[in-house]
Design a protein around this motif. Structure first.
Motif, PDB file in Angstrom:
ATOM      1  N   LEU A 198       0.828  -1.287   0.031  1.00 31.20           N
ATOM      2  CA  LEU A 198       0.024  -0.074  -0.001  1.00 31.20           C
ATOM      3  C   LEU A 198       0.927   1.167   0.095  1.00 31.20           C
ATOM      4  O   LEU A 198       0.409   2.308  -0.676  1.00 31.20           O
ATOM      5  N   THR A 199       1.949   1.078   0.739  1.00 33.21           N
ATOM      6  CA  THR A 199       2.834   2.446   0.923  1.00 33.21           C
ATOM      7  C   THR A 199       4.158   2.315  -0.049  1.00 33.21           C
ATOM      8  O   THR A 199       4.981   3.320  -0.079  1.00 33.21           O
ATOM      9  N   SER A 200       4.148   1.369  -1.016  1.00 31.87           N
ATOM     10  CA  SER A 200       5.410   1.509  -1.840  1.00 31.87           C
ATOM     11  C   SER A 200       5.711   2.658  -2.590  1.00 31.87           C
ATOM     12  O   SER A 200       4.938   3.214  -3.169  1.00 31.87           O
ATOM     13  N   GLY A 257      12.662  -2.644 -10.766  1.00 33.15           N
ATOM     14  CA  GLY A 257      11.629  -3.529 -11.085  1.00 33.15           C
ATOM     15  C   GLY A 257      10.585  -3.754  -9.933  1.00 33.15           C
ATOM     16  O   GLY A 257       9.783  -4.571  -9.992  1.00 33.15           O
ATOM     17  N   TYR A 258      10.990  -3.067  -8.674  1.00 32.48           N
ATOM     18  CA  TYR A 258      10.261  -3.283  -7.432  1.00 32.48           C
ATOM     19  C   TYR A 258       9.337  -2.128  -7.024  1.00 32.48           C
ATOM     20  O   TYR A 258       9.756  -1.117  -7.634  1.00 32.48           O
ATOM     21  N   GLY A 277       3.769  -4.005  -5.477  1.00 32.51           N
ATOM     22  CA  GLY A 277       3.035  -3.081  -4.791  1.00 32.51           C
ATOM     23  C   GLY A 277       1.683  -3.525  -5.115  1.00 32.51           C
ATOM     24  O   GLY A 277       1.284  -4.493  -4.768  1.00 32.51           O
ATOM     25  N   LEU A 278       0.840  -2.424  -5.744  1.00 30.35           N
ATOM     26  CA  LEU A 278      -0.674  -2.589  -5.929  1.00 30.35           C
ATOM     27  C   LEU A 278      -1.191  -3.020  -7.232  1.00 30.35           C
ATOM     28  O   LEU A 278      -2.282  -2.981  -7.447  1.00 30.35           O
ATOM     29  N   GLY A 283       3.175   5.959  -4.223  1.00 28.17           N
ATOM     30  CA  GLY A 283       4.414   6.722  -4.653  1.00 28.17           C
ATOM     31  C   GLY A 283       5.241   6.363  -5.850  1.00 28.17           C
ATOM     32  O   GLY A 283       5.811   7.059  -6.573  1.00 28.17           O
ATOM     33  N   ALA A 284       5.379   4.956  -5.657  1.00 28.92           N
ATOM     34  CA  ALA A 284       6.240   4.500  -6.690  1.00 28.92           C
ATOM     35  C   ALA A 284       5.641   4.606  -7.930  1.00 28.92           C
ATOM     36  O   ALA A 284       6.533   4.862  -9.262  1.00 28.92           O
TER      37      ALA A 284
END
Length: 387
Positions: free
Chosen positions: A171-173, A184-185, A300-301, A353-354
């Motif tokens: 959620l915060t990634s 890639g993450y 992430g999402l 944010g990502a």
């Protein structure tokens, strides 16, 4: 009403858009401005270690000179959390501006940078003991403290929230870049952080005494310096009657950090109710939980997560829906349901944010534009000036 407090680590950004080792100078400026009661002294922060100042609002140094840490006062409502985070981000930014810099809520640097360690006895011991791991790390997380009655309740909470913590990482990634490259993450911070030997998830505990025996056993190995280095994904605070959840990247937007705080408080209250009712502890093994942590940091999402209830892949949106349903009675009682549900919906709609960082880089081709966009959002802009 359970109280909640939030700690955020921020990058200090120079005028060229690169993290600059000006954090200690900015903290000196803040101290000279008469904020000494609010700006924690360097040696006090070092003595207390990683669990330094929860319970008092603060700005403190971090391991790297390109960082500062802020901490809110103890809050009872999410409105208070929002005001505190906005206030302390503004204070940190004003201190940085005074030394020719800004601050950015980025969990890793989008541009290549050589980390510079902060002077101090404890930081020096970390570098000596952990070598390249300590030299390399320049990451910013967000830690949420929620009050518990005592250690027994706290450990019962830790046992029951552990399976949901990877969802909070997703959620915060906010850390897709490392050494100037796309990893890639979605949360590469979570990968870097788990290089520390005491970091990561663990199994359930029989009771509070069992938890403290584990902490004693960790310290007895001589591998970590002190209790501040017990870097479990969630732990009992060494200094305050709280559970501290440590799995999140620092969030670009204040409102996303508020959503995180609401979810963590909801998880803690829900877990405490389950414990009092005699509900069983979720049985996911630590080995599977580590895979869930990795999966959350990777996608992430935008992809599947390991569902906390089944241990099988499920779309991130479906897992978040189930998380909200899991904590909804607690959210409703605290008056947080509408705000937290809207916050989760916003993240699913606009991304993390990502996602924003990658959009800016795709539009500009310039990693420093990503940093400047993050500075804008950290300062409260609805949209960054860069695309």
């Amino acid at each position: 009403m359970r109280t909640v407090g939030v700690e955020e680590e921020l990058l200090v950004i120079g005028p060229d858009g690169v993290p600059a080792p000006l954090g200690p100078e900015a903290l000196e400026v803040a101290s000279r401005r008469g904020e000494g009661e609010d700006v924690a002294e360097h040696d006090r922060a070092e003595r207390a270690g990683d669990d330094a100042e929860q319970g008092t609002a603060h700005l403190v140094p971090e391991l790297k000179a390109q960082q500062m840490e802020l901490g809110t006062r103890v809050c009872t409502t999410l409105d208070e959390v929002h005001r505190e985070l906005r206030h302390w981000r503004n204070r940190a930014d004003a201190a940085a501006v005074a030394v020719g810099a800004r601050v950015a809520a980025l969990a890793t640097s989008p541009v290549d940078v050589v980390p510079v360690h902060t002077e101090g006895e404890r930081y020096g011991r970390l570098l000596e003991a952990f070598g390249q791991t300590a030299r390399d790390v320049l990451t910013c997380g967000c830690h949420v403290h929620v009050s518990v009655e005592d250690d027994e309740e706290g450990v019962a909470v830790l046992n029951r929230i552990r399976v949901w913590l990877p969802v909070l990482t997703a959620l915060t990634s906010n850390s897709p870049y490392w050494r100037g490259q796309d990893t890639g993450y979605a949360s590469f911070r979570s990968q870097v952080w788990h290089r520390w030997p005491s970091a990561g998830p663990n199994g359930p505990f029989a009771d509070a005494a069992d938890y403290h025996r584990l902490v004693d056993d960790v310290l007895a190995t001589g591998t970590v310096l002190d209790t501040g280095m017990v870097y479990f994904d969630a732990r009992l605070s060494a200094n305050w009657p709280t559970v501290e959840v440590r799995t999140a990247d620092v969030c670009l937007r204040v409102e996303d950090a508020v959503t995180l705080a609401g979810l963590v408080r909801g998880l803690v209250e829900t877990a405490a109710r389950e414990w009092r009712s005699g509900a069983a502890v979720p049985g996911m093994r630590a080995e599977v939980l580590r895979l869930a942590v990795w999966r959350a940091g990777r996608s992430g999402l935008t992809g599947d997560l390991v569902h906390p209830r089944t241990g099988r892949p499920a779309p991130a949106a479906a897992v978040l829906t189930d998380l909200l349903e899991h904590v909804r009675p607690a959210l409703a009682e605290a008056g947080d349901d509408e705000r937290v549900s809207a916050g989760v919906a916003a993240l699913l709609d606009r991304g993390t944010g990502a996602d924003l960082q990658r959009r800016v880089l795709a539009a500009t081709g310039d990693p420093t534009a990503v940093v400047r966009a993050a500075v804008d959002v950290t300062a409260g802009a609805e949209r960054p000036t860069a695309p």
